[in-house]
Design a protein around this motif. Sequence first.
Motif, short mmCIF file in Angstrom:
data_model
loop_
_atom_site.label_atom_id
_atom_site.label_comp_id
_atom_site.label_asym_id
_atom_site.label_seq_id
_atom_site.Cartn_x
_atom_site.Cartn_y
_atom_site.Cartn_z
N ALA A 110 0.84 -1.20 0.00
CA ALA A 110 0.00 0.00 0.00
C ALA A 110 0.87 1.24 0.00
O ALA A 110 2.06 1.20 0.32
CB ALA A 110 -0.92 0.01 1.21
N GLU A 111 0.26 2.38 -0.36
CA GLU A 111 0.97 3.67 -0.37
C GLU A 111 0.92 4.37 0.98
O GLU A 111 1.71 5.27 1.25
CB GLU A 111 0.38 4.58 -1.45
CG GLU A 111 0.65 4.10 -2.87
CD GLU A 111 2.14 3.95 -3.15
OE1 GLU A 111 2.89 4.91 -2.84
OE2 GLU A 111 2.54 2.90 -3.66
N VAL A 133 7.73 11.50 8.82
CA VAL A 133 6.82 11.05 7.78
C VAL A 133 5.56 11.90 7.83
O VAL A 133 5.02 12.17 8.92
CB VAL A 133 6.46 9.57 7.99
CG1 VAL A 133 5.57 9.06 6.86
CG2 VAL A 133 7.72 8.72 8.08
N ALA A 134 5.06 12.31 6.68
CA ALA A 134 3.84 13.10 6.63
C ALA A 134 2.65 12.25 7.08
O ALA A 134 2.61 11.03 6.91
CB ALA A 134 3.60 13.62 5.22
N VAL A 144 -0.82 7.62 7.60
CA VAL A 144 0.62 7.90 7.51
C VAL A 144 1.09 7.61 6.09
O VAL A 144 0.85 6.52 5.55
CB VAL A 144 1.39 7.03 8.52
CG1 VAL A 144 2.89 7.33 8.44
CG2 VAL A 144 0.87 7.28 9.94
N ALA A 145 1.72 8.58 5.46
CA ALA A 145 2.15 8.46 4.07
C ALA A 145 3.43 7.66 3.97
O ALA A 145 4.51 8.16 3.61
CB ALA A 145 2.33 9.85 3.45
N LEU A 146 3.31 6.40 4.29
CA LEU A 146 4.45 5.49 4.28
C LEU A 146 4.17 4.33 3.32
O LEU A 146 3.32 3.48 3.63
CB LEU A 146 4.70 4.94 5.69
CG LEU A 146 5.79 3.89 5.83
CD1 LEU A 146 7.17 4.51 5.55
CD2 LEU A 146 5.75 3.25 7.22
N PRO A 147 4.82 4.29 2.16
CA PRO A 147 4.62 3.13 1.27
C PRO A 147 5.15 1.86 1.92
O PRO A 147 6.25 1.85 2.50
CB PRO A 147 5.44 3.49 0.02
CG PRO A 147 5.63 4.98 0.09
CD PRO A 147 5.69 5.31 1.55
N VAL A 148 4.38 0.81 1.86
CA VAL A 148 4.77 -0.46 2.48
C VAL A 148 4.59 -1.60 1.48
O VAL A 148 3.75 -1.53 0.59
CB VAL A 148 3.95 -0.73 3.75
CG1 VAL A 148 4.24 0.31 4.82
CG2 VAL A 148 2.45 -0.78 3.45
N GLU A 149 5.37 -2.64 1.67
CA GLU A 149 5.31 -3.81 0.82
C GLU A 149 4.85 -5.02 1.64
O GLU A 149 5.26 -5.20 2.80
CB GLU A 149 6.69 -4.11 0.20
CG GLU A 149 7.19 -3.01 -0.73
CD GLU A 149 8.52 -3.34 -1.36
OE1 GLU A 149 8.96 -4.52 -1.22
OE2 GLU A 149 9.13 -2.45 -1.98
N ARG A 150 4.03 -5.80 1.03
CA ARG A 150 3.43 -6.96 1.70
C ARG A 150 4.49 -7.83 2.38
O ARG A 150 5.54 -8.16 1.79
CB ARG A 150 2.65 -7.79 0.68
CG ARG A 150 1.97 -9.03 1.26
CD ARG A 150 1.29 -9.83 0.18
NE ARG A 150 0.73 -11.06 0.69
CZ ARG A 150 -0.50 -11.18 1.17
NH1 ARG A 150 -1.30 -10.13 1.19
NH2 ARG A 150 -0.95 -12.34 1.64
N ASP A 151 4.21 -8.17 3.61
CA ASP A 151 5.00 -9.06 4.46
C ASP A 151 6.31 -8.48 4.97
O ASP A 151 7.05 -9.17 5.67
CB ASP A 151 5.26 -10.41 3.77
CG ASP A 151 4.01 -11.25 3.67
OD1 ASP A 151 3.17 -11.17 4.58
OD2 ASP A 151 3.88 -11.98 2.67
N GLU A 152 6.60 -7.22 4.62
CA GLU A 152 7.76 -6.57 5.22
C GLU A 152 7.36 -5.93 6.54
O GLU A 152 6.19 -5.66 6.79
CB GLU A 152 8.33 -5.50 4.27
CG GLU A 152 8.84 -6.04 2.95
CD GLU A 152 10.04 -6.95 3.10
OE1 GLU A 152 10.66 -6.95 4.18
OE2 GLU A 152 10.37 -7.66 2.13
#
Length: 493
Positions: A110-111, A133-134, A144-152
């Motif tokens: 997600a973004e 973080v914005a 929270v404008a934090l891009p995340v990757e699945r399972d990290e």
Amino acid sequence: MAARGSALVLAGALLLAGCTEADDQPSQPSAAPAPATPSSSSASSAPTTPSPGASGRDLALSQPVEDSVYPDMGDPGVDALHYDLTLDWDPGSRTLTGREVLTFRAADTAETVRLDLGPDLEVKQVRAGGEEVAHEHTGKDLVVALPVERDERYRLRIDYAGTPRPTEAPSTRLDMEALGWHTTPDGETWTMQEPYGAHTWYAVNDQPADKALYDFTVTVPSPWVGVANGELTSRTEADGLTTTTWHLAEPASSYLVTLATGELEMTEASSASGVPLTYWTPVDEPRWLRRVQRTGAALDWLEERLGPYPFDTAGVVVVDSESGMETQTLITLGDTAYTTSMPVLVHELAHHWYGNQVSPADWRDVWMNEGMAMYLQGVWEAEAAGIPVADQMDRWAVWEPQMRAEAGPPAAYDPQAFGEGNIYYGPALMWHEVRGQVGDAAFWDMARAWPAARDNANATREDYLAWVEERLGTDLDALTDAWLLDESSPLRD
């Protein structure tokens, strides 16, 4: 949670048939930021049940889902693993200052990351990976404008402050008109938050499917003390302030977290099996200590039927409330004769197997918690009164149709009637019917085995009932569907 819904017009003798103290009789119930660098994760997916031998934060791996009853609460994209909460409470200004460090697994790519946080708390700063973080905080949604990757896995630090206020409860119960943080006229505080309300005092994925580990550091003016779940690991006093630290060693859903501040006295004991017990009671009201000291006897009775207590510590904190809540390892009880009665102690402790050790994945299945806890309470009441359990069930059955008519079937209830009598008494009667059908030995084997089979995990209705049928070796579909989903009460054998 103890049954006190507006549908419960039961007299004291009915609810508390086994009580031996006059003051155990209840009153009439009322019813574009720089992204963090993720840590590596060896997990390719998040199991609903932790793998055998899971340790550390892997113990808190969950598979959150969008709740079918309260879909606005929580985010299935977040799998919280650990909350480290540093909380300072100033009763004079009614200000809570918090620093939260949240470690989580991204359940989806997600973004942004969304958490629940009460609108009365102002977020000062959010940091991730050492960078600010914005964020946007609108209503109860903290995005929270934090891009995340699945399972990290990621870590957020959230600094916030404000005057917490409770949120309205989706219920007609008079003992739970509001959820979450409560402040007394003297500035003392307590929390109860089923089905949601934890977000009134910290940023959280406020849904039952997401279980996490917790550490707390709570600072208040002396001689007050801050009390939370788990083991008290330190208590220090300096510059007129008392600081306590707490460690919850096994994961809990957010509704099972507790925090209380005030002039509370600590008393230590142990159960017959050696479980450490701690009671936190108002210093000027010793009667509440006398009453909750029966916790050991209630725990002993339950261990005979359900096996060893599933956590390292147990205890009670007594607060200025009219309700009772099975908060994990430290039960939160209101300062009333009813909420400190032996049946309520049995009920809330039973939840440590049914509700805490294994929790529902969706609020549609709160009956999974309350049905067995209520049945165990009924068995205790019958034994204490010297009557057959069937007689106790006959008494409850008189009122069950009214509860079902007012709030709906136990597993398809009105979302604005949470915690009413329908989720307690109908499922309790169902379990008695099952017991009659399969016999005592098979029934108690099943009741004892289920929580351990899903230790520190969540379960769905389908998972639970399929497991029960396999364990008992019998088809229960017609019986359970009728008791859980029918608009009218089933006929009893």
